[in-house]
Write an enzyme that holds these catalytic residues in place. Structure first.
Site, short mmCIF file in Angstrom:
data_model
loop_
_atom_site.label_atom_id
_atom_site.label_comp_id
_atom_site.label_asym_id
_atom_site.label_seq_id
_atom_site.Cartn_x
_atom_site.Cartn_y
_atom_site.Cartn_z
N THR A 24 -8.66 1.96 2.39
CA THR A 24 -10.08 2.17 2.66
C THR A 24 -10.60 1.23 3.74
OG1 THR A 24 -10.63 0.77 0.77
CG2 THR A 24 -10.63 3.14 0.40
N HIS A 119 4.01 11.31 -2.09
CA HIS A 119 3.24 12.51 -1.77
C HIS A 119 3.49 13.00 -0.35
CE1 HIS A 119 0.28 11.21 -5.16
NE2 HIS A 119 1.36 11.78 -5.63
#
Length: 247
Positions: A24, A119
């Site tokens: 982030t 992922h």
């Protein structure tokens, strides 16, 4: 460090499970946090859900625009990514199991072989109908040139990013390696992960059950906090460098 590791004069294996929270500060929004993408726009989840993506050209069009305009394209590693790479450069055995697809661990200098991408990767495009794969940047150039839903140039099939979408299984080989890393680690850090998505979240429990010192670094409480030897709520890019330097 365990007494066994110290007695053998070797450094312990440090395993790091990284989630969206570590990126982030690089400008990439998280998904499940209080201000996460899915909370602000639940419909956005369809853009990364395999069933919707394959069935609906409009979903694919929006998904390609999201990739073209997304913050991940220009993101740079932050102090947390750099601290992990520095730990490895200093000689500590480090393995990163990441739920992220942004490649920022590698861009910070961590060797590809030390990173397990549970992922997949957003840096590569793949065809869903044939073995073709190539750099995502090339496909995004086609989108920028006006192809709303660029087909595979080899077979005409539907292209997607080389990420694991909702509704797709994880690569069993990658997952098996991640489990082995978790169970072999003497220190296991869960960094920036809500520890809600299985089977990735279970790695923290597996590590703790195998005797690892579990450290959770996350802004919000996780289901595995009660197993942790230490829980850190401070901003990740500020907390992780001194934490890793002190291992």
């Amino acid at each position: 460090m365990s007494t066994t590791a110290a007695g053998n004069g070797r450094r312990p294996l440090v395993a790091i499970l990284s989630g969206a929270g570590i990126s982030t500060d690089s400008g990439i929004p998280d998904y499940r946090g209080p201000n996460g993408v899915w909370r602000r726009d639940p419909e956005a989840q369809k853009l990364v859900t395999y069933e919707y993506y394959m069935a609906d050209p409009e979903i694919r069009r929006r998904s390609w625009l999201m990739r073209r305009d997304g913050a991940a394209r220009d993101a740079r590693p932050n102090a947390a990514h750099t601290a992990v790479a520095d730990l490895a450069r200093a000689g500590t055995p480090v393995r990163v199991v990441t739920q992220n697809v942004d490649g920022l661990h590698q861009r910070a200098g961590l060797p590809e072989r030390k990173v397990l991408e549970l992922h997949g990767s957003s840096r590569t495009a793949v065809c869903t109908a044939c073995p073709w794969r190539g750099p995502m940047a090339e496909t995004l150039r086609r989108v920028a040139d006006g192809e709303a839903d660029p087909p595979c140039r080899e077979c005409g099939g539907i292209l997607k990013s080389a990420t694991v979408m909702f509704g797709q299984p994880l690569d069993p080989e990658v997952l098996a390696t991640a489990v082995a890393v978790a169970e072999a680690a003497e220190v296991f850090l869960a960094v920036g992960s809500s520890l809600q998505v299985q089977p990735a979240a279970s790695l923290a429990g597996r590590a703790a059950a195998a005797g690892a010192r579990l450290i959770v670094v996350n802004a919000e409480p996780t289901p595995y906090d009660h197993l942790a030897a230490e829980v850190v709520r401070e901003p990740i890019s500020e907390a992780l460098p001194p934490l890793l330097a002190g291992l």
